[in-house]
Design a protein around this motif. Sequence first.
Motif, PDB file in Angstrom:
ATOM      1  N   ALA A  13      66.761  68.837  52.347  1.00 18.31           N
ATOM      2  CA  ALA A  13      65.610  69.648  52.734  1.00 18.31           C
ATOM      3  C   ALA A  13      65.994  71.121  52.847  1.00 18.31           C
ATOM      4  O   ALA A  13      65.242  72.014  52.433  1.00 18.31           O
ATOM      5  N   THR A  14      67.189  71.381  53.389  1.00 21.84           N
ATOM      6  CA  THR A  14      67.655  72.763  53.496  1.00 21.84           C
ATOM      7  C   THR A  14      67.899  73.361  52.122  1.00 21.84           C
ATOM      8  O   THR A  14      67.631  74.538  51.884  1.00 21.84           O
ATOM      9  N   LEU A  15      68.413  72.532  51.186  1.00 20.11           N
ATOM     10  CA  LEU A  15      68.611  72.998  49.813  1.00 20.11           C
ATOM     11  C   LEU A  15      67.288  73.444  49.202  1.00 20.11           C
ATOM     12  O   LEU A  15      67.206  74.484  48.544  1.00 20.11           O
ATOM     13  N   GLY A  16      66.239  72.647  49.446  1.00 19.67           N
ATOM     14  CA  GLY A  16      64.922  73.038  48.944  1.00 19.67           C
ATOM     15  C   GLY A  16      64.488  74.382  49.495  1.00 19.67           C
ATOM     16  O   GLY A  16      63.977  75.241  48.769  1.00 19.67           O
ATOM     17  N   SER A  17      64.723  74.577  50.797  1.00 24.25           N
ATOM     18  CA  SER A  17      64.377  75.861  51.425  1.00 24.25           C
ATOM     19  C   SER A  17      65.177  77.000  50.799  1.00 24.25           C
ATOM     20  O   SER A  17      64.639  78.077  50.532  1.00 24.25           O
ATOM     21  N   ARG A  18      66.485  76.782  50.566  1.00 25.09           N
ATOM     22  CA  ARG A  18      67.327  77.836  50.015  1.00 25.09           C
ATOM     23  C   ARG A  18      66.943  78.162  48.567  1.00 25.09           C
ATOM     24  O   ARG A  18      67.011  79.313  48.145  1.00 25.09           O
ATOM     25  N   ILE A  19      66.542  77.141  47.801  1.00 18.59           N
ATOM     26  CA  ILE A  19      66.115  77.390  46.417  1.00 18.59           C
ATOM     27  C   ILE A  19      64.860  78.271  46.420  1.00 18.59           C
ATOM     28  O   ILE A  19      64.743  79.231  45.650  1.00 18.59           O
ATOM     29  N   PHE A  20      63.917  77.940  47.290  1.00 14.81           N
ATOM     30  CA  PHE A  20      62.735  78.797  47.418  1.00 14.81           C
ATOM     31  C   PHE A  20      63.146  80.187  47.913  1.00 14.81           C
ATOM     32  O   PHE A  20      62.535  81.194  47.550  1.00 14.81           O
ATOM     33  N   ALA A 162      63.772  69.566  59.126  1.00 17.79           N
ATOM     34  CA  ALA A 162      64.544  70.215  58.071  1.00 17.79           C
ATOM     35  C   ALA A 162      63.656  70.855  57.007  1.00 17.79           C
ATOM     36  O   ALA A 162      64.025  71.878  56.420  1.00 17.79           O
ATOM     37  N   ILE A 163      62.478  70.282  56.759  1.00 14.27           N
ATOM     38  CA  ILE A 163      61.604  70.785  55.697  1.00 14.27           C
ATOM     39  C   ILE A 163      60.757  71.968  56.167  1.00 14.27           C
ATOM     40  O   ILE A 163      60.267  72.761  55.350  1.00 14.27           O
ATOM     41  N   ALA A 164      60.577  72.120  57.490  1.00 17.68           N
ATOM     42  CA  ALA A 164      59.702  73.183  58.006  1.00 17.68           C
ATOM     43  C   ALA A 164      60.081  74.578  57.510  1.00 17.68           C
ATOM     44  O   ALA A 164      59.196  75.375  57.168  1.00 17.68           O
ATOM     45  N   PRO A 165      61.392  74.950  57.441  1.00 14.98           N
ATOM     46  CA  PRO A 165      61.730  76.293  56.971  1.00 14.98           C
ATOM     47  C   PRO A 165      61.274  76.618  55.558  1.00 14.98           C
ATOM     48  O   PRO A 165      61.177  77.791  55.195  1.00 14.98           O
ATOM     49  N   VAL A 166      61.003  75.588  54.751  1.00 15.73           N
ATOM     50  CA  VAL A 166      60.541  75.830  53.382  1.00 15.73           C
ATOM     51  C   VAL A 166      59.268  76.667  53.392  1.00 15.73           C
ATOM     52  O   VAL A 166      59.043  77.502  52.502  1.00 15.73           O
ATOM     53  N   PHE A 167      58.442  76.474  54.405  1.00 15.88           N
ATOM     54  CA  PHE A 167      57.143  77.137  54.425  1.00 15.88           C
ATOM     55  C   PHE A 167      57.266  78.657  54.547  1.00 15.88           C
ATOM     56  O   PHE A 167      56.398  79.387  54.065  1.00 15.88           O
ATOM     57  N   LEU A 168      58.320  79.128  55.186  1.00 19.12           N
ATOM     58  CA  LEU A 168      58.515  80.577  55.259  1.00 19.12           C
ATOM     59  C   LEU A 168      58.664  81.156  53.858  1.00 19.12           C
ATOM     60  O   LEU A 168      58.011  82.152  53.507  1.00 19.12           O
ATOM     61  N   ASN A 169      59.526  80.530  53.062  1.00 17.92           N
ATOM     62  CA  ASN A 169      59.762  81.040  51.717  1.00 17.92           C
ATOM     63  C   ASN A 169      58.545  80.865  50.817  1.00 17.92           C
ATOM     64  O   ASN A 169      58.234  81.743  50.008  1.00 17.92           O
ATOM     65  N   VAL A 170      57.841  79.745  50.953  1.00 18.89           N
ATOM     66  CA  VAL A 170      56.665  79.509  50.106  1.00 18.89           C
ATOM     67  C   VAL A 170      55.594  80.560  50.373  1.00 18.89           C
ATOM     68  O   VAL A 170      55.017  81.140  49.440  1.00 18.89           O
ATOM     69  N   VAL A 171      55.316  80.850  51.642  1.00 15.66           N
ATOM     70  CA  VAL A 171      54.276  81.828  51.978  1.00 15.66           C
ATOM     71  C   VAL A 171      54.693  83.235  51.555  1.00 15.66           C
ATOM     72  O   VAL A 171      53.880  84.013  51.035  1.00 15.66           O
ATOM     73  N   MET A 172      55.977  83.575  51.747  1.00 16.91           N
ATOM     74  CA  MET A 172      56.447  84.899  51.327  1.00 16.91           C
ATOM     75  C   MET A 172      56.425  85.047  49.813  1.00 16.91           C
ATOM     76  O   MET A 172      56.114  86.125  49.288  1.00 16.91           O
ATOM     77  N   ILE A 173      56.741  83.983  49.081  1.00 21.09           N
ATOM     78  CA  ILE A 173      56.652  84.019  47.620  1.00 21.09           C
ATOM     79  C   ILE A 173      55.212  84.257  47.187  1.00 21.09           C
ATOM     80  O   ILE A 173      54.936  85.044  46.262  1.00 21.09           O
TER      81      ILE A 173
END
Length: 531
Positions: A13-20, A162-173
Amino acid sequence: MSLVKKFATVGGATLGSRIFGFARETLMAAALGTGPMADVFYAAFRFPNLFRRLFAEGAFNAAFVPLFSKEIEANGVEGAKRFSEEVFGVLFSALMIITIAMELAMPWLVTWIIAPGFADDPEKTSITIRLAVVMFPYLMCMSLTAMMSGMLNSLHHFFAAAIAPVFLNVVMIAALFYALWTGADPLSTAWYLSWSVLVAGVLQLAVVYFGVRHAGIKIGFRRPRMTPNVKRLLVLAVPAAITGGVTQINQIIGQAIASGKEGAIAALQYADRIYQLPLGVVGVAVGVVLLPELARALKGGNLKEAANIQNRSIEFVLFLTLPAAAGLWVLSDAIIRVLYERGAFSAENTAVVGSILAIYGLGLPGFVLIKALQPGFYAREDTKTPMRFTMMAVVVNSGLAISLFPLIEERGIATAEAAAGWINTIFLFSTLVWRGHLKWEWAFARRTALLLVSAGIMAVALTYALRYASPWLASGSHFLQQVAALGLLIAISMLVYFSIAFLIGGADLGMIRRNLKRKPKKVATPVDPEV
């Protein structure tokens, strides 16, 4: 679930966040480069981002998880629910007061702490203050998110937290895409990004809230009261917050020094994003999973099992981070060129950011080992010892950064951070061994030496292969061609490292499987009938 599977769940899940995150930084580089607005946004974002990393990556959990786990064992889920509501009431009220105070003090914070180097440019200072005011309420969202993530981790529900941080990157993108699509100027782009941070915080809080509901616990608001459990949490949390933020504290110091040179803050941020990939995937995964596992073993009196879990986690960290460090050292320029060099990001920017990334690479194993060593203290409810070591590391970082910045500019700040990380690691490791909490194994020391040899051979092979791949990685090459060449180099490095490591005995698949694949006691997790 085995430790490996838990590491994989959180790490994946963290990898997904880092890729974003990479996608976000690539768009940032294209839109803002290392220009004035990039410096302004990253300076304003540093303060809320400090708390994001501080709370999301384990500092709050270091105090909360052992106490929450103890409540589950002593008083069942109802006792844990009561404790979490007591904490929620106090935390929410305290955060509201802190947020209001910080918003009012933001001009002073920016001028004296966040970006003192902007003092000669009133416009940059003013914009930084206004952007920081918009983003600072993110602190409230992330702190409450951290508390609920700790509950989920204690209940062995790792994915939602673990997946929650992904949303920061998705919204900023999304904000960056909108800015590029509409042709927004740099100032407007910075404003879009600032508001996207606040929106992302609300979304992250919603994700973990529904995760806790799904795990069977409903949190209600209680009048803030300083109960014995809350007092104990505060006693543990304050040192843990200081300790868990060592890297971020060092980066704030570095940013304050770097603000004296235009483009330096952005250059450090772009390099930081790259090394955060292995730090997040390995370090965060190990830290998040290891703490409840150690706490469970120690509460059950299984000291031998606790020592084994700690040693195997350290071995796992070294097995993955040593080759990553060697790869970042050799491929730093190539990585930066492929990811960032387009639009406002020039070849000169690549040379600067690449040199910073190479130095960060050398500090990577130390940064990740901190995540694996600190739970050895936190699981025993000792948060003061790591805090003392952190303060020593901060002093070293400050002295080196101030001394080296006039000589080698941004590279001096990166060198200071890497040195401080390794010093902290050495203190943590030696203290755990001295106290008998970490068992010294000569077989483990031998395997570590062989892993270093494997990483060294990989670095030599990668340097040789890079000569042949250079024409395809050159600035004028097609992007897909650059990606293919870089991907091939990474594949070659992995093949060489893992082949040598297993061949000479630095790693043994059977040993890793035997030591990590084990079944812990299950925690009774109720199911909410309404979910």
